[in-house]
Design an enzyme around this catalytic site. Structure first.
Site, PDB file in Angstrom:
ATOM      1  N   LYS A  35       0.746  -1.031  -0.026  1.00 42.00           N
ATOM      2  CA  LYS A  35       0.186  -0.040   0.174  1.00 42.00           C
ATOM      3  C   LYS A  35       1.029   1.380  -0.057  1.00 42.00           C
ATOM      4  O   LYS A  35       1.962   0.959   0.070  1.00 42.00           O
ATOM      5  CB  LYS A  35      -1.090  -0.101   1.302  1.00 42.00           C
ATOM      6  CG  LYS A  35       0.132  -0.020   2.465  1.00 42.00           C
ATOM      7  CD  LYS A  35      -0.755  -0.675   3.674  1.00 42.00           C
ATOM      8  CE  LYS A  35      -0.217  -0.385   5.040  1.00 42.00           C
ATOM      9  NZ  LYS A  35      -0.787  -1.313   6.198  1.00 42.00           N
ATOM     10  N   TYR A 255      16.574  29.566   7.892  1.00 41.94           N
ATOM     11  CA  TYR A 255      15.519  30.142   8.115  1.00 41.94           C
ATOM     12  C   TYR A 255      15.452  30.764   9.783  1.00 41.94           C
ATOM     13  O   TYR A 255      15.647  29.755  10.656  1.00 41.94           O
ATOM     14  CB  TYR A 255      13.958  29.522   7.811  1.00 41.94           C
ATOM     15  CG  TYR A 255      13.837  29.643   6.226  1.00 41.94           C
ATOM     16  CD1 TYR A 255      13.611  30.877   5.597  1.00 41.94           C
ATOM     17  CD2 TYR A 255      13.672  28.298   5.334  1.00 41.94           C
ATOM     18  CE1 TYR A 255      13.254  31.080   4.229  1.00 41.94           C
ATOM     19  CE2 TYR A 255      13.517  28.550   4.022  1.00 41.94           C
ATOM     20  CZ  TYR A 255      13.346  29.880   3.572  1.00 41.94           C
ATOM     21  OH  TYR A 255      12.909  30.031   2.010  1.00 41.94           O
TER      22      TYR A 255
END
Ligand SMILES: *Cc1c(COP(=O)(O)O)cnc(C)c1O
Length: 359
Positions: A35, A255
């Site tokens: 999956k 950042y």
């Protein structure tokens, strides 16, 4: 030239890990969980690589099941969540898919589908996960109704463990007991074990095991590294250094300036960021391997880049090869640093990162 950021999919390691499942559970059939695009590795690649070793494939939903049939997979394909609408029942029958029946409404859809032939089915018992499945008290009733619609000899009773990855107080014994109280009175096959249970709970192996994460070479256990379990990474996520610069004491990187130089430092910028599946929450110090040497992440993860403190490695220059995860560091180490699990990281690998299939 293409961006040097890619995920090498190592099919030899995938096959090695499937043989490890066989070794651990020699008397069980293997339902390989593919999956979520085979946990990010590519459902077609993974199913083709595993097809001659395993006995079937498990997916979450019908689109994934159809992808397997389109890829030419002829083995059993199990839809773990069962049908999500009435029209998926005849569609599944047409493609010879196996439905896991988890809920009363799914049973009703099967009864109303007017199928001309019995369907391949599993039935899920909720033994404590409390996510899907019939309560043990009402399983006999559900089973009786399902028997009228299912290919009976192939019917499988299954359950799922909530905490098999924990070494103790994991509730597995109680779940097995609850399962056996219902299942042992029938002649049907059993399926209980996920990767963690395959490695640690032999009495849960029974007729079908359902490995996922261990096939991809991650450790499903909270207290053991993949290498000690003889599992090999099926993905190596690589990129290159695209810039190197010196920063002085007190200068900040990235950042919001999360990382600050405490000594004259060299910062390497690597072309992989959270837009490539690298976890944005990775803290300073998360290991990155560059030219085979470990160096700590320094500063916030950007969308397309990370910055790494390579002060200790003066040889590292533009073009140096970086391994974000694979053998070293392992995806489990990166996940632990970022306070998540390797499952999430792998399943979240975006399309932007090319998968390069190798042996
Ligand atoms: C995903 C899944 C598995 C595989 O679990 P792993 O921990 O990856 O081995 C097994 N059974 C069910 C029902 C699942 O949804």
């Amino acid at each position: 030239m293409a961006r040097p950021t890619l995920a090498r999919i190592l099919t030899g390691n995938l096959r090695h890990n499937a043989r490890r499942v066989r070794e651990e559970a020699p008397r069980s059939r293997i339902m390989a969980c593919v999956k979520a695009d085979a946990y990010g590795h590519g459902i077609t690649t993974a199913s083709e690589a595993l097809n001659d070793i395993v006995d079937g494939f498990a997916v979450a939903c019908i689109s994934e099941a159809l992808a397997l049939r389109d890829a030419g997979i002829k083995k059993p394909v199990l839809m773990l969540e069962g049908p999500q609408s009435p029209d998926e029942v005849p569609e599944a029958a047409h493609k010879d898919l196996t439905l896991c029946v988890n809920e009363w409404h799914q049973l009703e859809w099967l009864e109303k589908a007017g199928l001309s032939a019995p369907l391949a089915c599993w039935l899920k018992i909720d033994t404590g996960m409390h996510r899907l499945g019939f309560s043990p008290q009402r399983t006999a009733e559900a089973l009786q109704r399902l028997e009228r619609k299912a290919k009976n000899p192939e019917l499988v009773l299954c359950t799922h463990f909530s905490s098999a990855d924990l070494p103790k107080d994991n509730g597995v014994e109680a779940q097995v007991r609850a399962f056996d109280e219902v299942a042992a009175t029938t002649a049907y096959a059993h399926s209980l074990a996920n990767s963690a249970a395959i490695l640690t709970i032999p009495e849960s192996h029974r007729h079908w095991v359902r490995p996922g994460y261990m096939l991809y070479g991650g450790s499903p256990l909270a207290d053991a590294a993949a290498a000690t379990l003889n599992l090999k990474p099926a993905m190596e996520f690589v990129a290159e250094v695209i810039s190197v610069r010196d920063v002085s004491v007190g200068e900040r990187v990235g950042y919001r300036g999360r990382w600050e130089a405490r000594r004259p430092s060299r910062i390497a910028t690597v072309a992989a960021g959270y837009g490539d599946g690298y976890p944005r929450h990775a803290p300073d110090g998360t290991p990155v391997f560059i030219n085979g040497k470990v160096a700590p992440l320094a500063g916030r993860v950007s969308m397309d880049m990370i910055t790494v403190d390579v002060t200790e490695h003066p040889d590292i220059a533009v073009g140096a090869k970086a391994v974000l995860w694979g053998g070293e560091p392992t995806v489990d180490e990166v996940a632990t640093a970022a306070d998540t699990i390797g499952y999430e990281i792998l399943a979240g690998m975006p399309k932007r990162v090319p998968r390069v299939v190798e042996d």
